[in-house]
Design a protein around this motif. Structure first.
Motif, PDB file in Angstrom:
ATOM      1  N   ASN A   1       0.690  -1.088  -0.042  1.00 54.32           N
ATOM      2  CA  ASN A   1      -0.122   0.003   0.063  1.00 54.32           C
ATOM      3  C   ASN A   1       0.880   1.122   0.018  1.00 54.32           C
ATOM      4  O   ASN A   1       0.560   2.328  -0.832  1.00 54.32           O
ATOM      5  CB  ASN A   1      -1.035  -0.160   1.250  1.00 54.32           C
TER       6      ASN A   1
ATOM      7  N   GLU B   1      -1.521  -6.091  -4.055  1.00 51.49           N
ATOM      8  CA  GLU B   1      -2.187  -5.768  -3.034  1.00 51.49           C
ATOM      9  C   GLU B   1      -3.753  -6.186  -2.977  1.00 51.49           C
ATOM     10  O   GLU B   1      -3.831  -6.750  -1.728  1.00 51.49           O
ATOM     11  CB  GLU B   1      -2.177  -4.104  -3.003  1.00 51.49           C
ATOM     12  N   HIS B   2      -4.260  -5.917  -3.917  1.00 48.30           N
ATOM     13  CA  HIS B   2      -5.655  -6.588  -3.759  1.00 48.30           C
ATOM     14  C   HIS B   2      -5.776  -8.211  -3.582  1.00 48.30           C
ATOM     15  O   HIS B   2      -6.867  -8.491  -3.096  1.00 48.30           O
ATOM     16  CB  HIS B   2      -6.451  -6.158  -5.221  1.00 48.30           C
TER      17      HIS B   2
ATOM     18  N   SER C   1      -7.051   1.065   0.298  1.00 47.96           N
ATOM     19  CA  SER C   1      -5.771   1.117  -0.624  1.00 47.96           C
ATOM     20  C   SER C   1      -5.570   2.610  -0.658  1.00 47.96           C
ATOM     21  O   SER C   1      -6.175   3.178  -1.588  1.00 47.96           O
ATOM     22  CB  SER C   1      -6.100   0.509  -1.954  1.00 47.96           C
TER      23      SER C   1
END
Length: 923
Positions: free
Chosen positions: A605, A627-628, A640
């Protein structure tokens, strides 16, 4: 029969859907399907039917087994066993990761995503000869490492000619297969149920009995099938009592099992306790129990099990019924036999020994504890958590049991299994023998709250734990104060009473003990606390020692995982861009390598924001996909920040505005004040790019309210610009004064440049040109490309108002080029209008041919243009090389080109910048 390969009642639509997916796979595409439904509803029968229909395809199949739900990568190894001879075709780092994960070689814990990429590559290699169908039954019982890996792979299948089908027994959570194509099975219709009964019950069936059976079984095919295969005389006579619930089916199976001779029942229990289906292992264990193949024959004749090259129960529910039908002593007997038969397979042998143990066993508990550390080297923290939990269960002494339970809870927390970790804490507290263990349980509870929800209460919980730890363990107390500080930063203005950032900082400062040789973590806590209580200038010395100490290279990896995000925040507070980026890269790399998913989500992030400030939009998008994925696996709810800033960057108000507002609302509901602050700052940047200064001022005022350390300081230059451009001189001057305090650090071109730019915006007089020139010069020494372009824009605007059009054009054209190249469309359009006002002929940016590409296609095209090979691109984007090639073919069609060489002319050029860096690719 319902499970035969030739007939399947009432599943015409489901079979048609699976046939369609199979057709796609034969045509060169890939697919993943999740079949959901209660026990006996027909999931296994659909898998049987699909396996029969997959002519011309290679089929590999496994079933999850509840007894091995915690053995890391156990199911994946079974599924991929027929394909492992192809592993030599994978890139060497992927081969090594797979080897370590499967226990075939030793090494550092493999990056979980690298393991996933290796599995994806292995499937792609297997499918290069013929389409591949992977069938996974009872997926709710897969071990955690396998389920995360296979779900990761399923979401990245595209052009490999692979079909993956999961069968999941409900009730079960949507995760981790959420987002995949789902087929939810319900009971058969009354007409199909009646037809099935008629087909399996020759002779006349009383209509009242038939209707009662259909009603009570609710159309469950296995229940109907079982009724047709036993008790037929009673049913035909009209006086039998049907049963259709899952428990009734298992009872019926148990009764059939109890009717077998004891040697056959023992053989069935032995087979049920071994999920591998290894016939050789079964016969070896059987000999230990003085049994032979003939003892299994009655069970085979009863249609309960098949024993050939592999051992397979007719239905997964039979395995469950067999295992449950035995007494605890009988189950321990078969596990002991399997452990004795396994020999060199140490991890699985210890697992069976644990299942064979009747109670606490100090030697076994120690062996499990050692195995946990060994498993950590294979699969990271998730791999060790389950073995630590088993080690605790077999530990007799309460204090040591509490210690191992706390270790298991922390490992589950680091792996992102928050609910499991939370469930272990009451057990640890009940066994705790001193205040230190009880305080540590409170510490883990606070960490779970912070990691999973970032709620209002986490700072208070962690601060309480830190104070409890002070007289008991000074080092752990300081670490906990760091946790509390981080939680208070995230909670921001929404923190519960007693837990805001100022209160936590004051408590940490009060607790400080002057150490002769403070560790970097001690300096970090001290610096962050003083930054809030006394200002950046007072904290600079401690912050700089902390950052330097962490970056020196001798800080343990565990300290980095624990405090890496705060090290990056400290570098940001010092306006030290190089240290900020280096700390962030180190944090991402260590979190990836250890498989610690909770820290990894936060690390990525933060790293995405750095990429955007450098103008590296492609890197920010690539990291965004990772990240997701991590958040999806762990269930992390935190906003985010990279997504929000990317939206602001792109400047498309109709799309960005609602999404930024929604992110702020979600952050409010979670008690995440920092998320609100970031949303406000993103809104301010969006409006600044569009030239809507009054709206930008409103958002920037909110973003700069309160004191969130470096995040407040970073928002102040936006407020200066928005207030100055909207005519609010008082707010602009106040923001400049506050910025001067936040940027009171030595040796930072970044801080000095933004101060100079802000002075020029407020002064707007004779000193402005010198300040603007200084800001451009200083930022030109950095990699802060976005800030440099923004500075050239406001400098050019000032020059135009001073009627120095030629000089204005120089600055504005450079800014326009950068904004356009970075995809900062709002700022680019604002710059274009200024250029027009200088008399420069500049056309409005038109949609070029590359805009016909999807974001992923454009990303792949740019990487190919820059000379990256398909495997290199696939490794960085977590897709297979075949999928990369598939995307490139579509890119070539859309751009009307035929080779990679032509990409240079077909895509917009990118300015070369030798100072720009990337994170190293995963491999």
């Amino acid at each position: 029969m319902v499970g035969s390969a030739t007939a399947l009642w009432g599943r015409v639509e489901e079979l048609a859907r699976l046939d369609a997916e199979l057709g796609r796979v034969r045509g060169g595409e890939s697919a993943a399907v999740v079949i959901r439904g209660e026990a006996g509803i027909g999931k296994t029968a659909l898998l049987d039917q699909l396996a029969h229909r997959a002519t011309g395809c290679r089929v590999t199949r496994i079933a999850g087994v509840e007894s091995e739900i915690e053995l890391p990568y156990a199911a994946a190894q079974q599924l991929l066993a027929p394909l492992l001879n192809l592993a030599e075709r994978l890139p060497e780092p992927q081969q090594r990761a797979l080897g370590v994960a499967f226990g075939q070689e030793t090494g550092l814990p493999p990056d979980r995503f690298l393991v996933g990429l290796a599995v994806l590559g292995l499937l792609a290699e297997a499918a290069s000869a013929q389409p591949l169908v992977c069938l996974v039954d009872d997926a709710q019982w897969l071990d955690g490492a396998t389920v995360q890996t296979l779900a990761f792979v399923a979401r990245r299948l595209a052009a490999e000619s692979v079909l993956v089908v999961f069968a999941v027994r409900e009730p079960a959570p949507e995760q981790p297969f959420a987002g995949l194509l789902s087929l939810r099975l319900s009971g058969l219709t009354d007409s199909d149920a009646r037809a099935l009964l008629a087909a399996t019950n020759p002779g006349r069936l009383d209509s009242r009995v038939r209707d009662r059976i259909v009603a009570e079984t609710r159309g469950n095919p296995l229940a109907l099938l079982e009724l047709s295969s036993s008790g037929r005389a009673e049913l035909l006579g009209g006086f039998g009592v049907p049963g259709g619930e899952t428990s009734d089916l298992e009872d019926r199976y148990r009764r059939r099992i109890q009717g077998l001779p004891e040697p056959a029942r023992l053989m069935l229990r032995l087979a049920a306790a071994d999920p591998t289906g290894d016939a050789t292992l079964l016969w070896q264990a059987a000999r230990i129990l003085r049994l032979g193949p003939g003892d299994l024959s009655p069970a085979e004749e009863a249609g309960l099990i098949e024993a050939g090259a592999r051992v397979r129960f007719r239905h997964p529910m039979i395995r469950s019924a067999v295992y449950a039908s035995g007494t605890a002593e009988q189950r321990r007997t078969v596990h002991a036999a399997l452990a004795a038969a396994l020999g060199d397979d140490d991890e699985r042998r210890i697992w069976h020994l644990a299942a064979a143990a009747g109670g606490p066993d100090a030697d076994l508990a120690e062996a499990l504890f050692v195995a946990a550390r060994r498993a950590e080297a294979r699969g990271g923290v998730a791999a060790s958590a389950a073995l630590l939990q088993r080690a605790a269960a077999h530990t007799g002494e309460p204090g040591l049991r509490a210690e191992r339970t706390l270790a298991a809870a922390q490992a589950h927390l680091d792996a992102g299994a928050y609910q499991i970790a939370l469930g272990l804490l009451p057990v640890a507290e009940a066994d705790a023998v001193d205040d230190l263990q009880r305080a540590r349980a409170g510490l883990i509870r606070g960490r779970i709250d912070r990691a999973a929800r970032n709620g209002r209460d986490a700072p208070v919980t962690l601060l309480r734990a830190a104070r409890e730890l002070e007289p008991l363990d000074a080092v752990l107390a300081r670490r906990t104060f760091l946790d509390a500080w981080s939680a208070a930063l995230v909670a921001g203005g929404l923190a519960a009473a007693g837990g805001n950032l100022a209160e936590v900082s004051q408590a940490a400062d009060d607790a400080w003990r002057n150490e002769d040789q403070p560790q970097p973590a001690d300096d970090l806590l001290r610096g962050l606390a003083i930054m809030i209580t006394s200002g950046t200038a007072s904290a600079e010395e401690s912050l700089r020692r902390a950052v330097t100490g962490f970056l020196r290279g001798d800080v343990p990896a565990d300290d980095w995982l624990h405090a890496g995000i705060l090290v990056a925040d400290a570098a940001l507070a010092l306006w030290d861009f190089d240290a900020w980026e280096t700390a962030s890269n180190r944090h991402v790399g260590l979190a990836r390598g250890s498989g610690a998913l909770a820290p990894l989500a936060n690390a990525i992030n933060a790293r995405r924001v750095i990429a955007l400030w450098c103008g590296e939009v492609e890197l920010a998008r690539t990291l965004g996909a990772e990240e997701h994925t991590v958040k999806e696996v762990t269930g992390t709810m935190r906003a985010s920040y990279g997504d929000l800033f990317l939206l602001a960057y792109q400047g498309h108000a109709a799309q960005a505005g609602p999404l930024i507002a929604a992110a702020a609302a979600e952050a409010t509901s979670r008690g995440e004040g920092l998320g609100i602050q970031i949303s406000d700052r993103a809104a301010a940047l969006l409006q600044l790019g569009l030239g809507h200064y009054a709206e930008a001022r409103v958002a920037a005022v909110r973003a700069a309210t309160g004191d969130l350390g470096p995040f407040t300081g970073q928002a102040l230059p936006d407020l200066v610009e928005a207030a100055a451009r909207s005519g609010d001189r008082a707010n602009a001057a106040d923001a400049l004064a506050r910025l001067t305090a936040y940027a009171a650090v030595t040796g930072s071109d970044w801080a000095a440049a933004l101060l100079a730019r802000s002075r020029a915006l407020v002064d707007d007089g004779t000193n402005a040109e010198g300040d603007y020139a200084e800001a451009v010069d200083r930022l030109g020494r950095t990699r802060l490309r976005f800030e440099l372009a923004r500075t050239r824009l406001v400098y050019g605007e000032w020059l135009r108002r001073e009627r120095r059009r030629a000089d204005a054009r120089t600055q504005l054209k450079a800014a326009f080029e950068d904004f356009t190249e970075m995809g900062a469309d709002g700022f680019a359009e604002r710059t274009r209008h200024e250029l027009l006002a200088t008399g420069e002929k500049v056309r409005k940016r038109t949609v070029d041919t590359s805009n016909d590409l999807t974001p992923q296609e454009e990303q792949i095209a740019r990487m190919a243009r820059d000379g990256r090979t398909n495997p290199e691109i696939g490794a960085e984007l977590y897709i297979s090389a075949r999928t990369v090639e598939w995307h490139l073919r579509k890119v070539f069609d859309k751009l009307s080109i035929s080779s990679r060489r032509e990409l240079r002319d077909a895509l917009p050029p990118r300015r070369a910048d030798s100072r720009r860096t990337r994170l190293p690719p995963p491999t």
